[in-house]
Design a protein around this motif. Sequence first.
Motif, PDB file in Angstrom:
ATOM      1  N   PHE A 277       2.168   1.855  -3.516  1.00 45.35           N
ATOM      2  CA  PHE A 277       1.071   2.347  -4.355  1.00 45.35           C
ATOM      3  C   PHE A 277       0.829   3.830  -4.084  1.00 45.35           C
ATOM      4  O   PHE A 277       0.672   4.626  -5.015  1.00 45.35           O
ATOM      5  CB  PHE A 277      -0.197   1.537  -4.089  1.00 45.35           C
ATOM      6  CG  PHE A 277      -1.339   1.883  -4.995  1.00 45.35           C
ATOM      7  CD1 PHE A 277      -1.468   1.289  -6.237  1.00 45.35           C
ATOM      8  CD2 PHE A 277      -2.294   2.824  -4.608  1.00 45.35           C
ATOM      9  CE1 PHE A 277      -2.530   1.610  -7.083  1.00 45.35           C
ATOM     10  CE2 PHE A 277      -3.342   3.159  -5.447  1.00 45.35           C
ATOM     11  CZ  PHE A 277      -3.464   2.551  -6.692  1.00 45.35           C
ATOM     12  N   ALA A 278       0.828   4.220  -2.818  1.00 46.20           N
ATOM     13  CA  ALA A 278       0.603   5.620  -2.452  1.00 46.20           C
ATOM     14  C   ALA A 278       1.730   6.508  -2.974  1.00 46.20           C
ATOM     15  O   ALA A 278       1.479   7.626  -3.449  1.00 46.20           O
ATOM     16  CB  ALA A 278       0.472   5.756  -0.937  1.00 46.20           C
TER      17      ALA A 278
ATOM     18  N   LEU B 288      -6.596  10.783 -10.341  1.00 50.97           N
ATOM     19  CA  LEU B 288      -6.178  10.033  -9.150  1.00 50.97           C
ATOM     20  C   LEU B 288      -7.308   9.163  -8.620  1.00 50.97           C
ATOM     21  O   LEU B 288      -7.055   8.077  -8.077  1.00 50.97           O
ATOM     22  CB  LEU B 288      -5.659  10.979  -8.073  1.00 50.97           C
ATOM     23  CG  LEU B 288      -4.359  11.704  -8.419  1.00 50.97           C
ATOM     24  CD1 LEU B 288      -3.972  12.662  -7.299  1.00 50.97           C
ATOM     25  CD2 LEU B 288      -3.231  10.728  -8.716  1.00 50.97           C
ATOM     26  N   GLY B 289      -8.536   9.593  -8.808  1.00 52.33           N
ATOM     27  CA  GLY B 289      -9.680   8.764  -8.434  1.00 52.33           C
ATOM     28  C   GLY B 289      -9.742   7.493  -9.261  1.00 52.33           C
ATOM     29  O   GLY B 289     -10.040   6.410  -8.740  1.00 52.33           O
TER      30      GLY B 289
ATOM     31  N   ASP C  52      -7.632  15.396  -9.580  1.00 49.23           N
ATOM     32  CA  ASP C  52      -8.463  14.628  -8.645  1.00 49.23           C
ATOM     33  C   ASP C  52      -9.212  13.515  -9.366  1.00 49.23           C
ATOM     34  O   ASP C  52      -9.309  12.392  -8.855  1.00 49.23           O
ATOM     35  CB  ASP C  52      -9.451  15.549  -7.926  1.00 49.23           C
ATOM     36  CG  ASP C  52      -8.763  16.551  -7.011  1.00 49.23           C
ATOM     37  OD1 ASP C  52      -7.580  16.357  -6.663  1.00 49.23           O
ATOM     38  OD2 ASP C  52      -9.425  17.553  -6.651  1.00 49.23           O
TER      39      ASP C  52
ATOM     40  N   ALA D 145      -6.720   0.151  -7.073  1.00 49.78           N
ATOM     41  CA  ALA D 145      -5.752  -0.252  -6.038  1.00 49.78           C
ATOM     42  C   ALA D 145      -5.818  -1.751  -5.741  1.00 49.78           C
ATOM     43  O   ALA D 145      -4.781  -2.400  -5.602  1.00 49.78           O
ATOM     44  CB  ALA D 145      -5.983   0.550  -4.762  1.00 49.78           C
TER      45      ALA D 145
ATOM     46  N   GLU E 113       0.659  12.428  -9.249  1.00 49.03           N
ATOM     47  CA  GLU E 113       0.065  13.727  -8.948  1.00 49.03           C
ATOM     48  C   GLU E 113       1.060  14.856  -9.228  1.00 49.03           C
ATOM     49  O   GLU E 113       0.702  15.876  -9.841  1.00 49.03           O
ATOM     50  CB  GLU E 113      -0.391  13.779  -7.491  1.00 49.03           C
ATOM     51  CG  GLU E 113      -1.026  15.096  -7.111  1.00 49.03           C
ATOM     52  CD  GLU E 113      -1.589  15.112  -5.696  1.00 49.03           C
ATOM     53  OE1 GLU E 113      -2.328  16.056  -5.394  1.00 49.03           O
ATOM     54  OE2 GLU E 113      -1.303  14.200  -4.909  1.00 49.03           O
TER      55      GLU E 113
ATOM     56  N   PRO F 152       0.823  -1.217   0.000  1.00 47.01           N
ATOM     57  CA  PRO F 152       0.000   0.000   0.000  1.00 47.01           C
ATOM     58  C   PRO F 152       0.860   1.271   0.000  1.00 47.01           C
ATOM     59  O   PRO F 152       0.512   2.267  -0.630  1.00 47.01           O
ATOM     60  CB  PRO F 152      -0.825  -0.120   1.284  1.00 47.01           C
ATOM     61  CG  PRO F 152      -0.893  -1.587   1.555  1.00 47.01           C
ATOM     62  CD  PRO F 152       0.434  -2.136   1.081  1.00 47.01           C
TER      63      PRO F 152
ATOM     64  N   VAL G 144      -7.128   6.070 -10.677  1.00 46.84           N
ATOM     65  CA  VAL G 144      -5.995   5.264 -10.196  1.00 46.84           C
ATOM     66  C   VAL G 144      -6.370   4.554  -8.894  1.00 46.84           C
ATOM     67  O   VAL G 144      -6.176   3.341  -8.762  1.00 46.84           O
ATOM     68  CB  VAL G 144      -4.733   6.141 -10.006  1.00 46.84           C
ATOM     69  CG1 VAL G 144      -3.644   5.385  -9.277  1.00 46.84           C
ATOM     70  CG2 VAL G 144      -4.242   6.652 -11.355  1.00 46.84           C
ATOM     71  N   ALA G 145      -6.944   5.280  -7.956  1.00 49.39           N
ATOM     72  CA  ALA G 145      -7.322   4.700  -6.663  1.00 49.39           C
ATOM     73  C   ALA G 145      -8.357   3.579  -6.825  1.00 49.39           C
ATOM     74  O   ALA G 145      -8.336   2.598  -6.073  1.00 49.39           O
ATOM     75  CB  ALA G 145      -7.872   5.783  -5.743  1.00 49.39           C
ATOM     76  N   SER G 146      -9.210   3.699  -7.822  1.00 52.85           N
ATOM     77  CA  SER G 146     -10.239   2.674  -8.037  1.00 52.85           C
ATOM     78  C   SER G 146      -9.642   1.331  -8.470  1.00 52.85           C
ATOM     79  O   SER G 146     -10.316   0.309  -8.423  1.00 52.85           O
ATOM     80  CB  SER G 146     -11.276   3.145  -9.054  1.00 52.85           C
ATOM     81  OG  SER G 146     -10.761   3.112 -10.377  1.00 52.85           O
TER      82      SER G 146
ATOM     83  N   ALA H 236       1.275   6.999  -6.686  1.00 56.77           N
ATOM     84  CA  ALA H 236       0.189   7.966  -6.899  1.00 56.77           C
ATOM     85  C   ALA H 236       0.669   9.391  -6.639  1.00 56.77           C
ATOM     86  O   ALA H 236       0.302  10.324  -7.368  1.00 56.77           O
ATOM     87  CB  ALA H 236      -1.011   7.625  -6.021  1.00 56.77           C
TER      88      ALA H 236
END
Length: 118
Positions: free
Chosen positions: A81-82, A106-107, A103, A113, A89, A78, A109-111, A85
């Motif tokens: 991954f962060a 990145l949303g 935003d 994870a 950004e 994790p 990308v986060a989806s 990201a």
Amino acid sequence: MGTSLYDKYGGFAGISGVVHLFYAKIKQSDSLAHYFATVDMARLIDHQTQFLCGVLGGPKAYTGRGLAAAHKSLNVTPEAFAEVAAHLEAALRESGVEQGDIDTILGVVASHADEVIA
């Protein structure tokens, strides 16, 4: 119909520039280096550019493996991954992408994870 993020930020050439900057940042990270030690970076940059172009409303030319298959053997944490990201950004910001669009990206990308993190 609105302009896609792909078109808004310069199409393939614009997205390619962001991806190149993104991987330049990643290659400077000691904590991420081992993930890329044996990777053909030119091929990865090409795949990432194609993937991101499709995600941002451009042509869907990506033909590589799915995210889960591509990352399965990497044991991505994790924290890694962060950090990736965060580098994305920063690359987006330095490339002049507006905060609302950052935003959104990145949303997306986060989806994904769960497909990337071990």
